[in-house]
Scaffold this active site. Structure first.
Site, mmCIF file in Angstrom:
data_model
loop_
_atom_site.group_PDB
_atom_site.id
_atom_site.type_symbol
_atom_site.label_atom_id
_atom_site.label_comp_id
_atom_site.label_asym_id
_atom_site.label_seq_id
_atom_site.Cartn_x
_atom_site.Cartn_y
_atom_site.Cartn_z
ATOM 1 N N LYS A 35 0.814 -1.227 0.000
ATOM 2 C CA LYS A 35 0.000 0.000 0.000
ATOM 3 C C LYS A 35 0.845 1.275 0.000
ATOM 4 O O LYS A 35 2.022 1.268 0.341
ATOM 5 C CB LYS A 35 -0.996 -0.030 1.170
ATOM 6 N N ARG A 49 -3.725 -10.138 5.111
ATOM 7 C CA ARG A 49 -4.138 -10.151 3.702
ATOM 8 C C ARG A 49 -2.939 -9.703 2.858
ATOM 9 O O ARG A 49 -2.446 -8.595 3.051
ATOM 10 C CB ARG A 49 -5.333 -9.217 3.512
HETATM 11 C C1 PT1 Z 1 -8.019 -4.466 3.343
HETATM 12 C C2 PT1 Z 1 -8.301 -4.443 1.943
HETATM 13 C C3 PT1 Z 1 -9.395 -5.223 1.485
HETATM 14 N N1 PT1 Z 1 -7.578 -3.722 1.041
HETATM 15 C C4 PT1 Z 1 -9.826 -5.926 3.684
HETATM 16 N N2 PT1 Z 1 -10.137 -5.956 2.382
HETATM 17 C C5 PT1 Z 1 -7.916 -3.729 -0.255
HETATM 18 N N3 PT1 Z 1 -10.568 -6.641 4.566
HETATM 19 C C6 PT1 Z 1 -8.998 -4.497 -0.694
HETATM 20 C C7 PT1 Z 1 -3.011 2.213 -1.108
HETATM 21 O O1 PT1 Z 1 -2.984 3.123 -0.248
HETATM 22 O O2 PT1 Z 1 -7.031 -3.761 3.857
HETATM 23 N N4 PT1 Z 1 -8.785 -5.184 4.174
HETATM 24 N N5 PT1 Z 1 -9.722 -5.234 0.166
HETATM 25 C C8 PT1 Z 1 -7.120 -2.890 -1.222
HETATM 26 N N6 PT1 Z 1 -7.286 -1.518 -0.938
HETATM 27 C C9 PT1 Z 1 -6.263 -0.574 -1.018
HETATM 28 C C10 PT1 Z 1 -6.296 0.556 -0.205
HETATM 29 C C11 PT1 Z 1 -5.186 -0.792 -1.864
HETATM 30 C C12 PT1 Z 1 -5.243 1.465 -0.239
HETATM 31 C C13 PT1 Z 1 -4.145 0.113 -1.926
HETATM 32 C C14 PT1 Z 1 -4.158 1.249 -1.093
HETATM 33 O O3 PT1 Z 1 -2.107 2.038 -1.935
#
Ligand code: PT1
Length: 278
Positions: A223, A257
């Site tokens: 992230k 995850r």
């Molecule tokens: C998570 C999650 C998810 N993240 C759960 N499900 C994502 N339960 C998708 C960035 O800042 O943490 N928990 N499902 C993906 N989401 C992101 C959010 C991907 C922020 C990248 C960023 O780069």
């Protein structure tokens, strides 16, 4: 808190931390640049993650990263259902559906998904009822707003206390809808409507979420907060991701995850060995 979570016909042992492998079935996440994702390609990725030690495969058809655009219900169904069905049929793993849409939850569970992972914590229309009817465990994640708008001006009085208050409210809403707390997992939503410092404070104080009484899941893999701290592009964030996974396990997180399953499994095993040594 029970050590074993029943996920439809499969059991998830939470007496040691587990890795949830990420399987995005969005066209942009598959390198051939095609307009659809082949079930075979997705299945191959799932096979590899299971061989590497993933206990859960999280299948998502709609990107929720900051600024991502929404997809229609039909599009999401078309992307995830064949993949969920194929994995559940072939592999000894719990299939999780990463969705906020009630109908996607219903159909995914009917085809073998054993866990609902909802970044909206069942706030979309019909989602509470769909999850209640489905009878499988649900991960409730914290997010302010939606992925389109969440990074606009995130503000918290105390980021950890505010997230706990939100999650407590969603646990209560679930219980009212007939989903017992024993079927819930919680996730502070690292990267969802948070500034870098907010995300760092979540990691610093992650153990505080355990007081909610539910197993704790967290997703930090690749992230942007890691990119901001290390000044690294998305494909150079493995060490940063593993450092955060270790900090999460050391504080008692139950599920990590992650994209990089093999490396993450080594991290959670090593952390667990240290935590339980006597
Ligand atoms: C998570 C999650 C998810 N993240 C759960 N499900 C994502 N339960 C998708 C960035 O800042 O943490 N928990 N499902 C993906 N989401 C992101 C959010 C991907 C922020 C990248 C960023 O780069």
């Amino acid at each position: 808190m029970s050590q074993v979570l029943q996920c439809a016909d499969r059991s998830l042992d939470l007496s040691h931390p587990q890795v949830m492998g990420i399987l995005n079935v969005t066209p942009d996440s598959f390198s051939d640049g095609g307009l659809f994702v082949s079930v075979d390609t997705a299945l191959q990725r799932a096979r590899r993650m299971v061989a590497e030690g993933a206990a859960i495969i999280d299948v998502g058809g709609e990107s929720t990263r900051p600024g991502a655009t929404a997809v229609s219900q039909q599009e999401e169904l078309d992307r995830v259902l064949p993949v969920i069905e194929a994995i559940a049929r072939e592999l000894p793993v719990i299939v999780s559906v990463d969705t906020s849409k009630a109908q996607v939850m219903r159909e995914a569970v009917a085809l073998g998904a054993g866990l609902i992972n909802d970044v909206c914590a069942l706030r979309e229309p019909g989602a509470l009822q769909a999850a209640s009817d489905a009878g499988v465990p649900v991960c409730l994640m914290h997010m302010v707003g939606d992925p389109r708008s969440m990074q606009e001006d995130p503000h918290y009085v105390d980021v950890v206390d505010d997230i706990k208050l939100f999650l407590r409210g969603r646990i209560h809403a679930c219980e009212e809808a007939g989903i017992p707390a024993s079927r819930l997992l919680i996730d502070p939503g690292f990267g969802f409507g948070k500034r870098v410092t907010h995300n760092l404070l979540i990691m610093q104080r992650l153990r505080e979420f355990l007081s909610l009484g539910s197993p704790l899941l967290i997703g930090v893999s690749r992230k942007s907060t890691i990119g901001a701290v290390l000044d690294r592009a998305a494909d150079e964030r493995l060490a940063g991701s593993l450092a955060l996974a270790a900090l999460a396990c050391q504080q008692g997180a139950h599920i990590i995850r992650a994209h990089d399953v093999a490396a993450s499994v080594d991290v959670v095993k090593m952390c667990h060995a240290v935590r339980t040594a006597s």
